[in-house]
Design an enzyme around this catalytic site. Structure first.
Site, PDB file in Angstrom:
ATOM      1  CB  THR A 402      -0.845  -0.089   1.297  1.00 49.42           C
ATOM      2  OG1 THR A 402      -1.531  -1.331   1.270  1.00 49.42           O
ATOM      3  CG2 THR A 402      -1.782   1.055   1.473  1.00 49.42           C
ATOM      4  CG  ASN A 422      -3.961  -6.926  -0.508  1.00 51.25           C
ATOM      5  OD1 ASN A 422      -3.567  -6.435   0.557  1.00 51.25           O
ATOM      6  ND2 ASN A 422      -4.585  -8.064  -0.550  1.00 51.25           N
ATOM      7  CG  ASP A 444      -7.224  -6.780   2.269  1.00 46.49           C
ATOM      8  OD1 ASP A 444      -6.466  -7.484   2.956  1.00 46.49           O
ATOM      9  OD2 ASP A 444      -6.926  -5.636   1.895  1.00 46.49           O
ATOM     10  CB  SER A 473      -9.284  -1.481   3.840  1.00 48.21           C
ATOM     11  OG  SER A 473      -8.055  -0.819   3.804  1.00 48.21           O
TER      12      SER A 473
HETATM   13  N1  GLY Z   1      -4.744  -4.238   1.400  1.00 49.35           N
HETATM   14  C1  GLY Z   1      -4.421  -3.763   2.676  1.00 49.35           C
HETATM   15  C2  GLY Z   1      -5.566  -3.078   3.308  1.00 49.35           C
HETATM   16  O1  GLY Z   1      -6.436  -2.577   2.625  1.00 49.35           O
HETATM   17  O2  GLY Z   1      -5.629  -3.051   4.512  1.00 49.35           O
END
Ligand code: GLY
Length: 593
Positions: A402, A422, A444, A473
């Site tokens: 991220t 991700n 996720d 998330s």
């Molecule tokens: N893909 C990491 C998050 O959205 O927490």
């Protein structure tokens, strides 16, 4: 009115419309042809390794995870653009210069403070599950987990991307510059290439296997293997896709040539995303979560991100303590933080999901009385095993890689955005002919109760897969205001560790009066309830580590995984600092110019 008079009025209006159209096209042509000045060749050695001192500026500030993106944001601000314009330009540039996380094939969240309306906004441009997805799509027929990495690698791992639609929506509401102008630098770097830094070169080497599996990805990212560092990364297909987006707005991505190519490649290779999924993707304006912590106003992202809910929950518990007196990163402090984190992540596992599909008990979890009840269970000097901590009971529910960027402008607008593919380099799939690296955001979701995702996070019904749903998330873009003006804005990448990193950046500044450099450099810890492990960044002193082991913590020393991008506003000056943990990160300002 006579017919003659009517005709005269109509004619006058047509003339006016024609003049306006002409002026607009002249303006557009002028902007396009104009003096596009790329930031051009930037000598990376001037900017790396990492930020060396706090950046200062009177006219706004940009912090991102790549110095080229930071310079692009700064350029847009200097051209008179506002923070929204700069944030969008930064987002598109990161999609080119930070392919491990920057993206147009992923999604994210943006929290904003608008100076004109004095209001706060947040937009959810998270990926959505395709229409053909289903709850048990990663399970075998007997409901056991199909551990073939289908949710993290390859075509089946992707949700419908939201980034381009999110940026387009923000541009329509708040943008002040021409949309095309915001993509010029990204197109320039995709078309002409940019120099691969040592840090990026290391990443390309480290992820060689993933990046060479699918031919369209291999062709772009393995071209210079093994001599990455100093070579130019050119992404011609991506440049063409960005040109279509520049010319057609969001439709350049979600309809026509690009959408057809995405759908075609998905169908050919066992993925689920269709042209209809793309056409129907919609970002959502959502009410930001607002709470107070000591004398500060915390403005942060609500579900489907869990970040804001749990940051508020943990701050509510921690405001019952004098943290300064306990002492920063002392055994007692880490003990307290770890216990607080466990309760928050236990709640996350059960109660958090997409609010469009599940009644998330936000008010209950962020309630100060609930925080007190958790505080009463915590005893400094003791640790409760995670197996003895259960998610809170609320009546009314059942129904890594991220990147973060922050921008503040001289008008008082603030943008804090975290977006992602991700995992590092997402699903590893680049859609042939488009240069679009796709996300693996389906991971996720919770594949099944008790099955952890790649971050070890557990989930339940709240976060099960359903068509059109958004996966839960941890991204936590956050703005902190004091006396009705910006105090600081913060956010980070790092999967499940985002929430605790952002929490500690808030505590460092508010409770320990640290400046950005100190706040950034101090070691971070992380506990996410399950697995029952206390993670401590390398080099936290040995004595503290041993004392924590004495409290029965299962201590694991980890490499740094988060990267806080903070902007602070004080005495009419903006301060910025790019986290040293990712060496290309950089805050704008005049210190290196
Ligand atoms: N893909 C990491 C998050 O959205 O927490």
């Amino acid at each position: 009115m006579t017919n003659n008079l009517k005709l005269k009025i109509i004619f006058k209006h047509i003339k006016l419309i024609l003049v306006v159209c002409f002026l607009m096209s002249a303006l557009t042509i002028d902007i396009n042809a104009k003096n596009f000045q790329p930031i051009g060749t930037v000598n990376p050695s001037k900017y790396i390794p990492a930020q060396k001192q706090i950046a200062e500026s009177k006219n706004g500030m940009v912090t991102t995870q790549h110095f080229l993106a930071t310079k692009v944001g700064e350029k847009i601000l200097n051209q008179g653009g506002n923070a929204y314009d700069a944030a969008i330009a930064v987002g598109f540039t990161l999609a080119v210069v930070l392919p491990r996380a920057g993206n147009i094939g992923g999604g994210g969240f943006m929290v904003m403070h608008d100076s004109v309306t004095n209001q706060n906004y947040s937009i959810d441009y998270r990926e959505m599950a395709p229409a053909k997805s289903f709850t048990k799509m990663y399970l075998n027929e007997d409901d056991s987990f199909n551990d073939k990495k289908l949710s993290t690698f390859g075509y089946l791992a992707s949700g419908v991307p939201g980034t381009v639609a999110g940026f387009w929506e923000v541009h329509k509401k708040f943008g002040s510059l021409d949309w095309e102008l915001l993509l010029e630098d990204a197109i320039y770097y995709a078309e002409n290439g940019f120099e691969i830094t040592p840090y990026m070169g290391d990443m390309l080497s480290k992820y060689k296997e993933k990046l060479s599996y699918f031919e369209p990805t291999n062709k772009i990212f393995m071209k210079h293997n093994p001599n990455f560092i100093g070579s130019k990364l050119v992404q011609k297909d991506l440049a063409n896709t960005l040109k279509l987006i520049a010319a057609k707005g969001k439709d350049g991505f979600y309809e026509g040539e690009v959408a057809q190519k995405i759908a075609h490649e998905m169908q050919k290779n066992g993925g689920l995303i269709t042209e209809n999924d793309l056409k129907n993707y919609t970002p959502k304006w959502r009410k930001p979560l607002i709470s107070d912590y000591r004398d500060n106003k915390i403005i942060t992202m609500g579900p489907p991100s869990s970040g804001g809910v749990h940051i508020i929950q943990m701050l509510n518990i921690l405001e019952n303590y004098d943290l300064k007196q306990i002492g920063h990163n002392t055994t007692d402090y880490i003990n307290l933080l770890a216990e607080v984190m466990k309760y928050a992540y236990a709640d996350r596992s059960k109660h958090l999901g997409d609010p469009d599909f599940f009644d998330v008990p936000i008010l209950e979890i962020t309630n100060k009385k609930y925080a007190k009840s958790i505080k009463n269970k915590i005893k400094i000097g003791e640790s409760t095993p995670s197996s003895k901590i259960m998610p809170g009971l609320f009546e009314d529910n059942e129904s890594f890689e991220t990147t973060h960027f922050s921008v503040a402008d001289k008008y008082g607008n603030v943008v804090s955005s975290t977006y992602t593919l991700n995992s590092t380099f997402g699903s590893g799939v680049t859609i042939k002919g488009t240069g679009i690296l796709m996300n693996n955001e389906m991971d996720d979701f919770s594949a099944a109760p008790g099955i952890p995702n790649q971050f070890g996070l557990l989930g339940a019904k709240a976060n099960e897969i359903q068509p059109f749903k958004r996966p839960l998330s941890s991204m936590s873009p956050t703005i902190v205001m004091r006396d009705n003006q910006l105090f600081f804005t913060t956010g980070s990448p790092g999967g499940s560790r985002i929430i605790t990193a952002v929490l500690q950046s808030i505590l460092n500044i508010i409770d320990f009066d640290m400046n950005l450099e100190e706040a950034n450099k101090s070691k971070r810890i992380h506990h996410q309830w399950q697995p029952d492990i206390l993670q401590i960044e390398f080099s936290l002193n040995d004595a503290t580590r041993e004392k924590l082991r004495g409290l029965n913590y299962n201590v694991e020393v980890i490499d740094p995984a988060t990267c806080i991008q903070t902007i602070m506003y004080k005495n009419n000056m903006y301060y910025g600092y790019g986290d040293f943990r990712r060496p290309d990160a950089f805050a704008s300002g005049d210190i290196y110019d």
